[in-house]
Design an enzyme around this catalytic site. Sequence first.
Site, short mmCIF file in Angstrom:
data_model
loop_
_atom_site.label_atom_id
_atom_site.label_comp_id
_atom_site.label_asym_id
_atom_site.label_seq_id
_atom_site.Cartn_x
_atom_site.Cartn_y
_atom_site.Cartn_z
N SER A 303 -12.19 36.80 -64.29
CA SER A 303 -11.18 36.43 -65.27
C SER A 303 -9.92 37.28 -65.18
CB SER A 303 -11.78 36.48 -66.67
OG SER A 303 -11.04 35.69 -67.55
N ASP A 314 -0.74 36.80 -54.14
CA ASP A 314 0.24 35.73 -53.90
C ASP A 314 1.64 36.29 -53.65
OD1 ASP A 314 -1.71 33.87 -54.12
OD2 ASP A 314 -0.95 32.90 -55.92
N LYS A 328 -14.09 32.93 -62.49
CA LYS A 328 -13.95 32.47 -63.87
C LYS A 328 -12.48 32.17 -64.15
CE LYS A 328 -14.71 31.75 -68.23
NZ LYS A 328 -13.35 31.42 -68.62
#
Length: 448
Positions: A303, A314, A328
């Site tokens: 999470s 990224d 998650k």
Amino acid sequence: MKLATRYILVLFLGMFVGAALILDMGVLAEREPAKEVLAPLPLDELRTFTEVFSRIKADYVEPVEDKKLLEDAVQGMLAGLDPHSAYLDAESFRDMRVETEGQFGGLGIEVTMENGFVKVVSPIEDTPAARAGVKPGDLVIRLDDKAVKGMTLTEAVRVMRGKPGTDITLTVVREGAIKPLKITLTRAIIKIQSVKSRLLESGFGYMRITQFQAGTEKGLAEAIKKLGADNKGPLHGMVLDLRNNPGGVLNAAVGVSDAFLDKGLIVYTEGRVTDSKMKLSATPGDLLNGAPIVILINGGSASASEIVAGALQDHKRAVIMGTKSFGKGSVQTIIPVSNGGALKITTARYFTPSGRSIQASGIVPDIVTEEAKLTKSEAGDRLREADLARHLENGDEMAKQKEEPKKEDKKDDKKKDETGKAPAVEDYQLQEALNLLKGISFFKAQKN
């Protein structure tokens, strides 16, 4: 839809096993019950429900209260949706609000349900579960003398919670073990230190986030400042350890990501309703001034941890190392109901800046590094030229020896951590991360 006091959290997957019920790991928002006109009710299905309810009341072997039957029906509706949707009674809802502050009673494990058993997502560092040897992936099949099969997650958690100082024995099935293991844990008040840090060696820092809490961003900034002071200069690189970090407050995850980014999207969510759509972006300022970062993750990283790892991956701000994370990536919304309880419903998925959904996929490391333990070779140091009798002296060394007195060799100058062990020797993944940081720092210096 009018919003009440709104708070957004990335909470713990499944539940924290404690002296009270804890939270699911997911982006969580609280709002008032909807006041708009609801969709028409399915009369035929409700007629069937009423018939079943009446037969149970009339024919079941023992009397059952209406309240219990209806609450069980509500729990069943939500449990049938996905592992993270649930009904919270008034007590559970109250405990949920209190325990996000980072202190609670219990065992210190995050759990979810899998095939009718309680599955350990991760033990929390410095808790009874971690000290007793509970591991991610363990399946709990018995709680003392009670079988887990047939229990809901809420029921299992309530069996495991209890008064601090009392014991409970978990019977667990572990991959690779010949037979089930019995692990006895003593319940305790869990106080979680969100941020831990130390210098691995000159110029290279280590930062571990055990859980994302409201004060994590501030703790991170203070720790980086202290590392700089201890290093007597800016860091050349840092290892950010998110292994076995189950998540926590969303704002903390965004803040940690923002601490190392100057601009750009950090995370966004998509769902059916307007309130479930968010975009959270970075603000100018990098606490490390561009120094390289290696992030360590594993199957217990979930999470909020995945938000941080995904954002920095990224943006090519960090190299991700370790093993694939938990996966998650769904958003839960808390909707209070009139009896003091609440519904926790999955309302959206969250995505990394490049549009990747983490749900059931996880973050894949740039460099896969399996967990292992390093030990020093017992063979001792190899024979060198300098050890040979009548070896030819080095000309440069002879000149130095004339200018300054000979210094004694230090037998062990490695930094020790809180346990007194040299972390590089004990932790293979950490050693590999440090080696990578050194390489990146070296080539960066060469270019400059």
